[in-house]
Design an enzyme around this catalytic site. Sequence first.
Site, PDB file in Angstrom:
ATOM      1  CG  LEU A 153     -32.751 -36.325  -1.766  1.00  0.00           C
ATOM      2  CD1 LEU A 153     -32.631 -35.615  -3.112  1.00  0.00           C
ATOM      3  CD2 LEU A 153     -31.370 -36.723  -1.264  1.00  0.00           C
ATOM      4  CG  LEU A 154     -33.997 -42.209   1.395  1.00  0.00           C
ATOM      5  CD1 LEU A 154     -35.068 -42.917   2.211  1.00  0.00           C
ATOM      6  CD2 LEU A 154     -33.775 -42.941   0.074  1.00  0.00           C
ATOM      7  CG  ASP A 158     -25.795 -43.151  -1.119  1.00  0.00           C
ATOM      8  OD1 ASP A 158     -26.511 -42.748  -2.036  1.00  0.00           O
ATOM      9  OD2 ASP A 158     -24.572 -42.950  -1.077  1.00  0.00           O
ATOM     10  CD  GLN A 196     -25.408 -39.735   3.040  1.00  0.00           C
ATOM     11  OE1 GLN A 196     -25.000 -38.755   2.441  1.00  0.00           O
ATOM     12  NE2 GLN A 196     -25.073 -40.001   4.289  1.00  0.00           N
ATOM     13  CE1 TYR A 216     -22.325 -35.221   1.521  1.00  0.00           C
ATOM     14  CE2 TYR A 216     -20.545 -35.764   0.007  1.00  0.00           C
ATOM     15  CZ  TYR A 216     -21.584 -34.924   0.386  1.00  0.00           C
ATOM     16  OH  TYR A 216     -21.872 -33.830  -0.376  1.00  0.00           O
ATOM     17  NE  ARG A 269     -18.605 -39.461  -3.260  1.00  0.00           N
ATOM     18  CZ  ARG A 269     -18.058 -38.637  -4.149  1.00  0.00           C
ATOM     19  NH1 ARG A 269     -17.115 -37.788  -3.804  1.00  0.00           N
ATOM     20  NH2 ARG A 269     -18.460 -38.665  -5.420  1.00  0.00           N
ATOM     21  CG  ASP A 270     -19.426 -43.425  -0.644  1.00  0.00           C
ATOM     22  OD1 ASP A 270     -19.701 -42.449   0.080  1.00  0.00           O
ATOM     23  OD2 ASP A 270     -19.651 -43.437  -1.870  1.00  0.00           O
TER      24      ASP A 270
HETATM   25  C1  FRU Z   1     -23.814 -41.730  -3.703  1.00  0.00           C
HETATM   26  C2  FRU Z   1     -23.166 -40.572  -2.953  1.00  0.00           C
HETATM   27  C3  FRU Z   1     -21.998 -41.051  -2.128  1.00  0.00           C
HETATM   28  C4  FRU Z   1     -21.906 -39.994  -1.071  1.00  0.00           C
HETATM   29  C5  FRU Z   1     -23.348 -39.677  -0.823  1.00  0.00           C
HETATM   30  C6  FRU Z   1     -23.628 -38.256  -0.454  1.00  0.00           C
HETATM   31  O1  FRU Z   1     -25.126 -41.477  -4.035  1.00  0.00           O
HETATM   32  O2  FRU Z   1     -22.754 -39.577  -3.864  1.00  0.00           O
HETATM   33  O3  FRU Z   1     -20.814 -41.224  -2.865  1.00  0.00           O
HETATM   34  O4  FRU Z   1     -21.266 -40.446   0.077  1.00  0.00           O
HETATM   35  O5  FRU Z   1     -24.039 -40.000  -2.016  1.00  0.00           O
HETATM   36  O6  FRU Z   1     -24.971 -38.077  -0.107  1.00  0.00           O
END
Ligand code: FRU
Length: 493
Positions: free
Chosen positions: A44-45, A47, A63, A106, A167-168
């Site tokens: 899986l891919l 973000d 990701q 993440y 996060r992020d």
């Molecule tokens: C968004 C998310 C982010 C998180 C990441 C984890 O799609 O949920 O908030 O950092 O994906 O894979």
Amino acid sequence: TEWTTALRYRPYHLWDKEYTKTLEEQVQQSTWRLNFHIQPKSGLLNDPNGFSYFNGQWHLFYQAFPYGPVHGLKSWFHLTSDNLVDWQAEGVKLEPSTKYDSHGVYSGTALPIGEELLLAYTGNVRDRDWNRFSYQMGALMNTQNHITKIEQPLIPAPPEGYTDHFRDPQVIPYQGGYLLIIGAQTVQEEGKVLVYQGDTYTNWQLLGELDYMPAQAGYMVECPNLVFIKDQPVLIFCPQGMAKEDFAYQNIYPNTFVVGEQFDVNNVTLTNPQPIQNLDEGFDLYASQVINAPDGRVLSVGWAGLPELTYPTDEQNWAHCLSLVKELSIKQNRLYQTPITELEVLRQIATPVAGELGALTPLVKENQQNRYELRLTFSPESHGKIHLFADAENKHPFTLHFDAKNGKITIDRSRVSRPLNEAFGTTRTITIDRKQELTFQIFVDQSICEIFVNDGLHVFTSRVFPEIDQTNLFVEGENGHFSGTHWQLRSTF
Ligand code: FRU
């Protein structure tokens, strides 16, 4: 495979090489593999992460969970490019390895600082009782593309009053120092965007919650990006659980934006914000990462997929791709997204198309590949339909309805042979300026379709999963004529 929690969070080194090889071979057989979009070799891919220009090259990460089409233990997969079109896979780069990122590296962003590229990401950690902890981490990539994690967190915990849905991080330069923008949730479960300021990237002070819209952004905000388009601040973000009365959207979670007049750092405010809008009007776009690139452009790339949904490629052990790279601009206070001009290097054979709207006719004679770009202009009174991914009888097309006269556009996925996520509706409709010439720029790549309307004022990104003979294009309609070009595109793999 039954994807138990234990399997999803199994350390990468415990997966054997044979398994991965078999998986990759199976994935290569898929007829839905993209030809000029970034996609995972297996698994899986999600973000896009770390989008940047550093050391004379473009860098982009995503990701990744390489072992199956599920949200398991995430790492960053690295790619480099000279032209934002042809990408070189560099491999998995940030694996979970420390007590601060044991359950997932993440999402996050990148920023060149001196001779190094700072990667800022969220370390996701679970304890024995599966309680979540969130650490904002850093890593430095040198000019050899070698990455070293910074041991201590940049931000060790969410501030008082916020949960570990934190996060992020986005790190941007600001007034000689830096800002860090991050998605957060209050203990009352309200989604927020927090802003930190730092004179160095290891020392952050919380400025507060960003004030950017009157409505409540649901229970969580993911992937916030603050960018400046000719000095005008734009917040691009993913609110989860936003009330439909406050904002009309149909996807499980929307990817949205708010244009402000100014960013007032003292009051942590986007002054005079425009109403929240969908960044993308299609079925499948989320988690866009947007950067102020050093060449002056504002560039955006998104995840063509959505959290929590399933897709037909899951059965083939892979899922999702990234969107094309788009350039963002503002004209007369409206946000435009256009495919980057670099994409013209993909063009091969050009075929002019033109005609009067009437009964159903093929738009181009022989289109044997779902790998093309189409530019079309329709006259101001016209209305009709364009069918893509169609079988010879046009029984199972993906349809674009247009009505220039009344100013309406609908995409319709209800008739495709492999329906997906129908619980969230099979059509998406927007209104456009009425009685104006209508233009489309459409990119089709095997199992994705990106439609840019009126020079990028609206974009529809959608996955479609055709059978191999569903490569036809038809047009039908009334009251007008059209002209344009069809280009066969080359593959980048
Ligand atoms: C968004 C998310 C982010 C998180 C990441 C984890 O799609 O949920 O908030 O950092 O994906 O894979």
